[in-house]
Design an enzyme around this catalytic site. Structure first.
Site, PDB file in Angstrom:
ATOM      1  N   GLU A   1       6.153  86.164 -82.172  1.00  0.00           N
ATOM      2  CA  GLU A   1       5.626  85.310 -83.229  1.00  0.00           C
ATOM      3  C   GLU A   1       6.616  84.204 -83.556  1.00  0.00           C
ATOM      4  O   GLU A   1       7.833  84.381 -83.452  1.00  0.00           O
ATOM      5  CB  GLU A   1       5.349  86.145 -84.476  1.00  0.00           C
ATOM      6  CG  GLU A   1       4.208  87.130 -84.232  1.00  0.00           C
ATOM      7  CD  GLU A   1       3.925  88.060 -85.402  1.00  0.00           C
ATOM      8  OE1 GLU A   1       2.794  88.543 -85.483  1.00  0.00           O
ATOM      9  OE2 GLU A   1       4.821  88.318 -86.220  1.00  0.00           O
TER      10      GLU A   1
ATOM     11  N   CYS B   1      10.678  78.559 -87.184  1.00  0.00           N
ATOM     12  CA  CYS B   1      11.434  79.802 -87.078  1.00  0.00           C
ATOM     13  C   CYS B   1      10.974  80.466 -85.785  1.00  0.00           C
ATOM     14  O   CYS B   1       9.786  80.801 -85.652  1.00  0.00           O
ATOM     15  CB  CYS B   1      11.133  80.679 -88.296  1.00  0.00           C
ATOM     16  SG  CYS B   1      11.907  82.293 -88.204  1.00  0.00           S
TER      17      CYS B   1
ATOM     18  N   CYS C   1      13.345  94.012 -80.975  1.00  0.00           N
ATOM     19  CA  CYS C   1      14.783  93.838 -81.220  1.00  0.00           C
ATOM     20  C   CYS C   1      15.492  95.150 -80.947  1.00  0.00           C
ATOM     21  O   CYS C   1      14.965  96.224 -81.235  1.00  0.00           O
ATOM     22  CB  CYS C   1      15.033  93.415 -82.669  1.00  0.00           C
ATOM     23  SG  CYS C   1      16.768  92.970 -82.965  1.00  0.00           S
TER      24      CYS C   1
ATOM     25  N   CYS D   1      18.028  97.145 -88.017  1.00  0.00           N
ATOM     26  CA  CYS D   1      18.180  96.884 -89.450  1.00  0.00           C
ATOM     27  C   CYS D   1      17.048  97.594 -90.196  1.00  0.00           C
ATOM     28  O   CYS D   1      15.879  97.436 -89.830  1.00  0.00           O
ATOM     29  CB  CYS D   1      18.134  95.387 -89.711  1.00  0.00           C
ATOM     30  SG  CYS D   1      19.361  94.501 -88.730  1.00  0.00           S
TER      31      CYS D   1
ATOM     32  N   CYS E   1      13.828  95.716 -91.737  1.00  0.00           N
ATOM     33  CA  CYS E   1      13.171  94.701 -90.913  1.00  0.00           C
ATOM     34  C   CYS E   1      11.977  95.263 -90.134  1.00  0.00           C
ATOM     35  O   CYS E   1      12.093  96.299 -89.473  1.00  0.00           O
ATOM     36  CB  CYS E   1      14.202  94.126 -89.953  1.00  0.00           C
ATOM     37  SG  CYS E   1      13.495  93.028 -88.730  1.00  0.00           S
TER      38      CYS E   1
ATOM     39  N   GLY F   1      14.112  89.313 -82.895  1.00  0.00           N
ATOM     40  CA  GLY F   1      15.227  89.479 -81.967  1.00  0.00           C
ATOM     41  C   GLY F   1      16.555  88.973 -82.497  1.00  0.00           C
ATOM     42  O   GLY F   1      16.624  88.255 -83.489  1.00  0.00           O
ATOM     43  N   GLU F   2      17.608  89.407 -81.822  1.00  0.00           N
ATOM     44  CA  GLU F   2      18.975  88.978 -82.150  1.00  0.00           C
ATOM     45  C   GLU F   2      19.364  87.913 -81.101  1.00  0.00           C
ATOM     46  O   GLU F   2      19.573  88.246 -79.924  1.00  0.00           O
ATOM     47  CB  GLU F   2      19.907  90.201 -82.105  1.00  0.00           C
ATOM     48  CG  GLU F   2      21.384  89.892 -82.013  1.00  0.00           C
ATOM     49  CD  GLU F   2      21.917  88.935 -83.066  1.00  0.00           C
ATOM     50  OE1 GLU F   2      21.858  89.264 -84.259  1.00  0.00           O
ATOM     51  OE2 GLU F   2      22.379  87.830 -82.689  1.00  0.00           O
TER      52      GLU F   2
ATOM     53  N   SER G   1      20.834  82.177 -86.219  1.00  0.00           N
ATOM     54  CA  SER G   1      21.127  83.173 -87.248  1.00  0.00           C
ATOM     55  C   SER G   1      21.343  84.528 -86.588  1.00  0.00           C
ATOM     56  O   SER G   1      20.452  85.055 -85.924  1.00  0.00           O
ATOM     57  CB  SER G   1      19.945  83.228 -88.224  1.00  0.00           C
ATOM     58  OG  SER G   1      20.196  84.216 -89.180  1.00  0.00           O
TER      59      SER G   1
ATOM     60  N   SER H   1      23.533  87.013 -91.072  1.00  0.00           N
ATOM     61  CA  SER H   1      22.836  87.886 -92.036  1.00  0.00           C
ATOM     62  C   SER H   1      23.850  88.882 -92.558  1.00  0.00           C
ATOM     63  O   SER H   1      24.167  89.858 -91.882  1.00  0.00           O
ATOM     64  CB  SER H   1      21.694  88.635 -91.336  1.00  0.00           C
ATOM     65  OG  SER H   1      20.719  87.739 -90.927  1.00  0.00           O
ATOM     66  N   LEU H   2      24.350  88.626 -93.724  1.00  0.00           N
ATOM     67  CA  LEU H   2      25.451  89.456 -94.229  1.00  0.00           C
ATOM     68  C   LEU H   2      24.917  90.652 -95.046  1.00  0.00           C
ATOM     69  O   LEU H   2      25.218  91.786 -94.752  1.00  0.00           O
ATOM     70  CB  LEU H   2      26.380  88.575 -95.080  1.00  0.00           C
ATOM     71  CG  LEU H   2      27.692  89.204 -95.482  1.00  0.00           C
ATOM     72  CD1 LEU H   2      28.533  89.583 -94.277  1.00  0.00           C
ATOM     73  CD2 LEU H   2      28.481  88.257 -96.390  1.00  0.00           C
ATOM     74  N   HIS H   3      24.176  90.356 -96.068  1.00  0.00           N
ATOM     75  CA  HIS H   3      23.499  91.359 -96.902  1.00  0.00           C
ATOM     76  C   HIS H   3      24.404  92.309 -97.683  1.00  0.00           C
ATOM     77  O   HIS H   3      23.981  92.879 -98.681  1.00  0.00           O
ATOM     78  CB  HIS H   3      22.474  92.170 -96.103  1.00  0.00           C
ATOM     79  CG  HIS H   3      21.440  91.314 -95.444  1.00  0.00           C
ATOM     80  ND1 HIS H   3      20.799  90.288 -96.099  1.00  0.00           N
ATOM     81  CD2 HIS H   3      20.956  91.288 -94.174  1.00  0.00           C
ATOM     82  CE1 HIS H   3      19.963  89.689 -95.273  1.00  0.00           C
ATOM     83  NE2 HIS H   3      20.048  90.265 -94.103  1.00  0.00           N
TER      84      HIS H   3
ATOM     85  N   ASN I   1      10.430  90.402 -98.730  1.00  0.00           N
ATOM     86  CA  ASN I   1       9.056  90.907 -98.766  1.00  0.00           C
ATOM     87  C   ASN I   1       9.054  92.316 -98.247  1.00  0.00           C
ATOM     88  O   ASN I   1       9.319  92.535 -97.066  1.00  0.00           O
ATOM     89  CB  ASN I   1       8.178  90.054 -97.858  1.00  0.00           C
ATOM     90  CG  ASN I   1       8.281  88.630 -98.284  1.00  0.00           C
ATOM     91  OD1 ASN I   1       7.694  88.211 -99.244  1.00  0.00           O
ATOM     92  ND2 ASN I   1       9.120  87.881 -97.571  1.00  0.00           N
TER      93      ASN I   1
ATOM     94  N   CYS J   1      10.327  86.322 -94.018  1.00  0.00           N
ATOM     95  CA  CYS J   1      11.525  86.932 -93.437  1.00  0.00           C
ATOM     96  C   CYS J   1      11.389  88.444 -93.338  1.00  0.00           C
ATOM     97  O   CYS J   1      11.031  89.102 -94.303  1.00  0.00           O
ATOM     98  CB  CYS J   1      12.734  86.612 -94.303  1.00  0.00           C
ATOM     99  SG  CYS J   1      13.311  84.983 -93.996  1.00  0.00           S
TER     100      CYS J   1
HETATM  101  S1  SF4 Z   1      16.894  91.680 -88.895  1.00  0.00           S
HETATM  102 FE1  SF4 Z   1      17.094  90.551 -86.985  1.00  0.00          FE
HETATM  103  S2  SF4 Z   1      18.726  91.676 -85.880  1.00  0.00           S
HETATM  104 FE2  SF4 Z   1      18.009  93.051 -87.498  1.00  0.00          FE
HETATM  105  S3  SF4 Z   1      16.402  94.283 -86.489  1.00  0.00           S
HETATM  106 FE3  SF4 Z   1      15.380  92.524 -87.477  1.00  0.00          FE
HETATM  107  S4  SF4 Z   1      15.184  91.008 -85.833  1.00  0.00           S
HETATM  108 FE4  SF4 Z   1      16.756  92.509 -85.182  1.00  0.00          FE
END
Ligand code: SF4
Length: 346
Positions: A93, A106, A113, A117, A120, A164-165, A196, A219-221, A295, A338
């Protein structure tokens, strides 16, 4: 039968050499390259200034693996989400996010992925494969067309924040960005592109060594290892000390500030200790913080913190001179926000 190669995996030089090897002129390679990239041809048939016999020869050797926008959803806030079918039937997507001053794409870099996380939706898909450079490029080109169609101007920014990363598919992301920024592609400035990452230290150092010209977001969080590992379990392998060292290395080489993406979750990082840790982390190199509205993907433990908790972050960061932006999430009604990309419309 030998499998035909995707012609768009070839560089311009390789294409020129191919024609020379076929007894033709190298210039023919330029013509075909232009059809493939500037004109976005989806078939050899469409290359009208190339002779019929040459087109047939190309057909024998190659395929053009274009993506197909399978479905397109438009949110009430103007956000557009594309479900993109790849040549092997897999789907990723990408999202067009319009604001008053810009339109941002985006885009995805992998199908699913490999990281996990916990907040996610994409993580639940698992990684199926990396996207090829042309598949990444095509997502951007498709969104650029939609930007022209709906908003009357070209795409202004790109963020690699979809599925994905991106640093786990580094070479292909770099090749795609080369194409996006080249005059034969979309001619976009690399300064308008942000990659990112969840923060893979050795790849951040590699980007610095490669002198990339695009922007870096992490992406620190959380700036507390224990909490970050809970949110993003791979933090156990790449702890914050390593991330900090990599970011210092990045800044020493590029002199470009980093953006930290940060979500405040209820009962997870909405406390004073987390705010202080973030402030300290921000002291290492010039940076800014994007507080992203979250979200929920289900009714589990990851829920957006209260406005009060978010305001606490903002006032404390500002008090320490840290630039902070609040990013309202867009496209919620079509699961385009996101952390929500999970092929749910399929
Ligand atoms: S936040 Fe990004 S790196 Fe983490 S699982 Fe989701 S897509 Fe992968």
């Amino acid at each position: 039968m030998q499998k035909k190669k995707d012609i768009r995996a070839l560089t311009k030089e390789e294409l020129r050499a191919f024609f020379v090897a076929q007894g033709d002129k190298s210039f023919r390679g330029n013509q075909v390259y232009e059809w493939l990239w500037s004109k976005g041809a989806h078939s050899f048939e469409a290359m009208t200034n190339i002779s019929k016999s040459t087109r047939a020869m190309l057909e024998e050797h190659f395929v053009i693996n274009h993506i197909q926008v399978d479905s397109m959803q438009r949110s009430s806030d103007g956000t557009v989400k594309n479900a993109v079918r790849l040549h092997d039937g897999l789907i990723v997507e990408s999202v067009l996010i319009p604001t008053e001053s810009r339109t941002t794409a985006c885009v995805s870099s992998q199908v699913g992925c490999s990281l996990n996380c916990n907040f996610c939706a994409t993580a639940r898909l698992k990684r199926m494969r990396n996207l090829n450079p042309d598949e990444i490029y095509d997502q951007v080109a498709a969104i650029n067309k939609e930007s022209l169609l709906y908003y009357n101007h070209k795409l202004s920014n790109i963020v690699f924040m979809g599925m994905g990363e991106p640093l786990m598919n580094y070479n292909n992301v770099l090749k795609a960005i080369d194409k996006i920024t080249s005059p034969e592609g979309l001619g976009m400035s690399p300064r308008r592109i942000t990659v990112s990452t969840s923060g893979i230290p050795k790849m951040i150092k590699k980007m610095a060594d490669d002198e990339v010209k695009f922007n870096l977001a992490v992406s620190l969080h959380s700036a507390i290892d224990e909490i970050r590992t809970k949110i993003m379990p791979f933090n156990e392998t790449f702890p914050l000390d390593d991330l900090r060292d990599a970011l210092k290395y990045w800044y020493a080489k590029t002199e470009r500030r980093v953006t930290y993406e940060y979500v405040v979750w209820d009962g997870i990082n909405d406390n004073k200790e987390s705010i202080n840790a973030l402030i300290n982390f921000c002291k290492h190199i010039p940076c800014k913080v994007n507080l992203i509205e979250y979200n929920p993907i289900d009714d589990g433990e990851y829920q957006q913190a209260s406005q009060n908790a978010i305001n606490n972050y903002i006032s404390n960061l500002e008090m320490h001179g840290i630039v902070v932006n609040v990013r309202r999430s867009r496209g919620k009604d079509i699961d385009a926000a996101c952390g929500q990309l999970a092929n749910k419309g399929q």
